[in-house]
Design a protein around this motif. Structure first.
Motif, mmCIF file in Angstrom:
data_model
loop_
_atom_site.group_PDB
_atom_site.id
_atom_site.type_symbol
_atom_site.label_atom_id
_atom_site.label_comp_id
_atom_site.label_asym_id
_atom_site.label_seq_id
_atom_site.Cartn_x
_atom_site.Cartn_y
_atom_site.Cartn_z
ATOM 1 N N THR A 64 -30.621 5.087 -6.381
ATOM 2 C CA THR A 64 -31.183 4.411 -5.214
ATOM 3 C C THR A 64 -31.330 5.360 -4.030
ATOM 4 O O THR A 64 -30.699 6.420 -3.977
ATOM 5 C CB THR A 64 -30.295 3.230 -4.780
ATOM 6 O OG1 THR A 64 -29.018 3.736 -4.398
ATOM 7 C CG2 THR A 64 -30.159 2.191 -5.883
ATOM 8 N N VAL A 65 -32.133 4.933 -3.088
ATOM 9 C CA VAL A 65 -32.332 5.669 -1.846
ATOM 10 C C VAL A 65 -30.989 5.883 -1.165
ATOM 11 O O VAL A 65 -30.633 7.007 -0.788
ATOM 12 C CB VAL A 65 -33.302 4.902 -0.917
ATOM 13 C CG1 VAL A 65 -33.260 5.447 0.495
ATOM 14 C CG2 VAL A 65 -34.715 4.925 -1.483
ATOM 15 N N ILE A 66 -30.229 4.831 -1.012
ATOM 16 C CA ILE A 66 -28.959 4.915 -0.283
ATOM 17 C C ILE A 66 -27.973 5.849 -0.974
ATOM 18 O O ILE A 66 -27.268 6.616 -0.316
ATOM 19 C CB ILE A 66 -28.364 3.509 -0.026
ATOM 20 C CG1 ILE A 66 -27.339 3.571 1.100
ATOM 21 C CG2 ILE A 66 -27.808 2.897 -1.276
ATOM 22 C CD1 ILE A 66 -27.006 2.219 1.699
ATOM 23 N N ASN A 67 -27.935 5.827 -2.300
ATOM 24 C CA ASN A 67 -27.014 6.714 -3.016
ATOM 25 C C ASN A 67 -27.429 8.176 -2.901
ATOM 26 O O ASN A 67 -26.576 9.065 -2.847
ATOM 27 C CB ASN A 67 -26.887 6.307 -4.480
ATOM 28 C CG ASN A 67 -26.046 5.065 -4.653
ATOM 29 O OD1 ASN A 67 -25.292 4.669 -3.757
ATOM 30 N ND2 ASN A 67 -26.182 4.424 -5.799
ATOM 31 N N LEU A 97 -36.598 3.346 6.572
ATOM 32 C CA LEU A 97 -36.218 3.233 5.172
ATOM 33 C C LEU A 97 -35.248 2.082 4.922
ATOM 34 O O LEU A 97 -34.833 1.881 3.782
ATOM 35 C CB LEU A 97 -35.566 4.544 4.695
ATOM 36 C CG LEU A 97 -36.484 5.747 4.562
ATOM 37 C CD1 LEU A 97 -35.670 7.021 4.387
ATOM 38 C CD2 LEU A 97 -37.448 5.554 3.398
ATOM 39 N N ASP A 98 -34.885 1.344 5.958
ATOM 40 C CA ASP A 98 -33.869 0.310 5.791
ATOM 41 C C ASP A 98 -34.265 -0.743 4.760
ATOM 42 O O ASP A 98 -33.409 -1.275 4.062
ATOM 43 C CB ASP A 98 -33.466 -0.332 7.128
ATOM 44 C CG ASP A 98 -34.601 -0.544 8.093
ATOM 45 O OD1 ASP A 98 -35.659 0.079 7.945
ATOM 46 O OD2 ASP A 98 -34.410 -1.337 9.028
ATOM 47 N N ASN A 99 -35.543 -1.030 4.598
ATOM 48 C CA ASN A 99 -35.976 -2.006 3.588
ATOM 49 C C ASN A 99 -36.059 -1.414 2.189
ATOM 50 O O ASN A 99 -36.291 -2.142 1.223
ATOM 51 C CB ASN A 99 -37.337 -2.598 3.976
ATOM 52 C CG ASN A 99 -37.252 -3.453 5.227
ATOM 53 O OD1 ASN A 99 -36.210 -4.045 5.515
ATOM 54 N ND2 ASN A 99 -38.332 -3.501 5.974
ATOM 55 N N TYR A 100 -35.904 -0.104 2.061
ATOM 56 C CA TYR A 100 -36.010 0.569 0.771
ATOM 57 C C TYR A 100 -34.666 1.052 0.225
ATOM 58 O O TYR A 100 -34.627 1.678 -0.825
ATOM 59 C CB TYR A 100 -36.939 1.792 0.892
ATOM 60 C CG TYR A 100 -38.347 1.441 1.287
ATOM 61 C CD1 TYR A 100 -39.300 1.126 0.328
ATOM 62 C CD2 TYR A 100 -38.737 1.450 2.620
ATOM 63 C CE1 TYR A 100 -40.595 0.811 0.683
ATOM 64 C CE2 TYR A 100 -40.031 1.135 2.990
ATOM 65 C CZ TYR A 100 -40.961 0.813 2.017
ATOM 66 O OH TYR A 100 -42.245 0.508 2.375
ATOM 67 N N LYS A 101 -33.582 0.789 0.920
ATOM 68 C CA LYS A 101 -32.313 1.433 0.576
ATOM 69 C C LYS A 101 -31.824 1.157 -0.842
ATOM 70 O O LYS A 101 -31.167 1.986 -1.440
ATOM 71 C CB LYS A 101 -31.234 1.093 1.608
ATOM 72 C CG LYS A 101 -30.878 -0.352 1.720
ATOM 73 C CD LYS A 101 -29.889 -0.566 2.850
ATOM 74 C CE LYS A 101 -29.628 -2.032 3.070
ATOM 75 N NZ LYS A 101 -28.817 -2.251 4.252
ATOM 76 N N GLU A 102 -32.175 0.019 -1.417
ATOM 77 C CA GLU A 102 -31.743 -0.292 -2.783
ATOM 78 C C GLU A 102 -32.808 0.036 -3.833
ATOM 79 O O GLU A 102 -32.600 -0.193 -5.020
ATOM 80 C CB GLU A 102 -31.334 -1.765 -2.882
ATOM 81 C CG GLU A 102 -30.138 -2.142 -2.018
ATOM 82 C CD GLU A 102 -28.879 -1.327 -2.314
ATOM 83 O OE1 GLU A 102 -28.683 -0.896 -3.480
ATOM 84 O OE2 GLU A 102 -28.081 -1.104 -1.377
ATOM 85 N N TYR A 103 -33.952 0.566 -3.402
ATOM 86 C CA TYR A 103 -35.010 0.944 -4.341
ATOM 87 C C TYR A 103 -34.589 2.187 -5.116
ATOM 88 O O TYR A 103 -33.925 3.079 -4.577
ATOM 89 C CB TYR A 103 -36.297 1.296 -3.594
ATOM 90 C CG TYR A 103 -37.124 0.124 -3.147
ATOM 91 C CD1 TYR A 103 -36.576 -0.986 -2.515
ATOM 92 C CD2 TYR A 103 -38.500 0.132 -3.326
ATOM 93 C CE1 TYR A 103 -37.350 -2.041 -2.084
ATOM 94 C CE2 TYR A 103 -39.297 -0.918 -2.890
ATOM 95 C CZ TYR A 103 -38.709 -1.998 -2.271
ATOM 96 O OH TYR A 103 -39.492 -3.034 -1.838
ATOM 97 N N LEU A 104 -35.003 2.250 -6.371
ATOM 98 C CA LEU A 104 -34.853 3.488 -7.113
ATOM 99 C C LEU A 104 -35.876 4.484 -6.573
ATOM 100 O O LEU A 104 -37.026 4.128 -6.296
ATOM 101 C CB LEU A 104 -35.083 3.265 -8.605
ATOM 102 C CG LEU A 104 -34.043 2.411 -9.332
ATOM 103 C CD1 LEU A 104 -34.446 2.252 -10.802
ATOM 104 C CD2 LEU A 104 -32.654 3.009 -9.226
ATOM 105 N N VAL A 105 -35.472 5.729 -6.439
ATOM 106 C CA VAL A 105 -36.345 6.762 -5.890
ATOM 107 C C VAL A 105 -37.636 6.885 -6.697
ATOM 108 O O VAL A 105 -38.713 7.065 -6.131
ATOM 109 C CB VAL A 105 -35.595 8.110 -5.805
ATOM 110 C CG1 VAL A 105 -36.533 9.251 -5.495
ATOM 111 C CG2 VAL A 105 -34.490 8.024 -4.766
ATOM 112 N N LYS A 106 -37.547 6.743 -8.008
ATOM 113 C CA LYS A 106 -38.739 6.910 -8.846
ATOM 114 C C LYS A 106 -39.828 5.880 -8.542
ATOM 115 O O LYS A 106 -40.981 6.076 -8.922
ATOM 116 C CB LYS A 106 -38.373 6.872 -10.325
ATOM 117 C CG LYS A 106 -37.866 5.531 -10.833
ATOM 118 C CD LYS A 106 -37.471 5.636 -12.284
ATOM 119 C CE LYS A 106 -36.870 4.333 -12.783
ATOM 120 N NZ LYS A 106 -36.381 4.488 -14.156
ATOM 121 N N ASN A 107 -39.488 4.809 -7.848
ATOM 122 C CA ASN A 107 -40.467 3.774 -7.512
ATOM 123 C C ASN A 107 -41.078 3.943 -6.122
ATOM 124 O O ASN A 107 -41.824 3.081 -5.668
ATOM 125 C CB ASN A 107 -39.824 2.390 -7.625
ATOM 126 C CG ASN A 107 -39.398 2.082 -9.042
ATOM 127 O OD1 ASN A 107 -40.028 2.510 -9.997
ATOM 128 N ND2 ASN A 107 -38.310 1.359 -9.192
#
Length: 192
Positions: A64-67, A97-107
């Motif tokens: 994820t973005v956050i990780n 990026l706060d709305n993307y923090k749980e997105y996988l980077v590949k997406n």
């Protein structure tokens, strides 16, 4: 640092940031030369004092973005959990990026990935940020956005950018150097 492909921009950046210590002479940063030091000292400098932004992002695509951001934050930062969380929240909001923090980077899109790369580079509030072609794989709109972000960050930290995009450098850089010009000073010490 401006120049066409193959002229030594990335090599110069790697030397200044102590990623590469195979050179003659000295590079002095804050009174220190890391060339003849143990790897742990130059590594400590890079971890504590430097942030890096790469053309190819160098993110963990299946995480994820956050990780991806926390990985760097936790590498050396011994701040308590509350302060780390506050810093992380501020960086995510600042870079939208706060709305993307749980997105996988590949997406993510290329521009979103580069903003994650910037977040990772600034999370520990480094003294220096080294950017190797940070817009090389981005379209014109995202390239402009990245340079605007870097210009804002430059009020708090020293940013050294390697790029072949002279238009963006002339628009945003405070000073412009070429590896050929820097090699004239081969026997001099560089002080940052």
């Amino acid at each position: 640092i401006y120049g066409q492909s193959g002229c030594g921009k990335t090599t110069l950046l790697n030397l200044i940031s102590s990623l590469d210590n195979d050179y003659e002479g000295q590079i002095i940063i804050d009174g220190n030369c890391y060339k003849n030091e143990k790897d742990s000292l130059s590594s400590n400098f890079r971890i504590k004092e430097c942030g890096f932004i790469f053309q190819s992002f160098n993110l963990i695509e299946d995480d994820t973005v956050i990780n991806n951001i926390k990985l760097v934050q936790d590498a050396f930062n011994n701040l308590d959990k509350e302060i780390k969380e506050r810093n992380l929240k501020e960086v995510l909001e600042y870079l939208e990026l706060d709305n993307y923090k749980e997105y996988l980077v590949k997406n993510l899109s290329g521009g979103e990935k580069q903003r994650v790369g910037i977040a990772r580079a600034i999370i520990n509030r480094p003294k220096y940020i080294f950017c190797d072609e940070p817009t090389g794989s981005l379209d014109e709109l995202n390239s402009e956005k990245v340079f605007r972000i870097l210009k804002l960050l430059s009020t708090h930290t020293t940013i050294i950018i390697v790029s072949h995009d002279l238009n963006l450098l002339e628009k945003y850089a405070d000073s412009l150097w070429t590896p050929k010009f820097l090699l004239i000073f081969k026997q001099q010490m560089f002080v940052f």
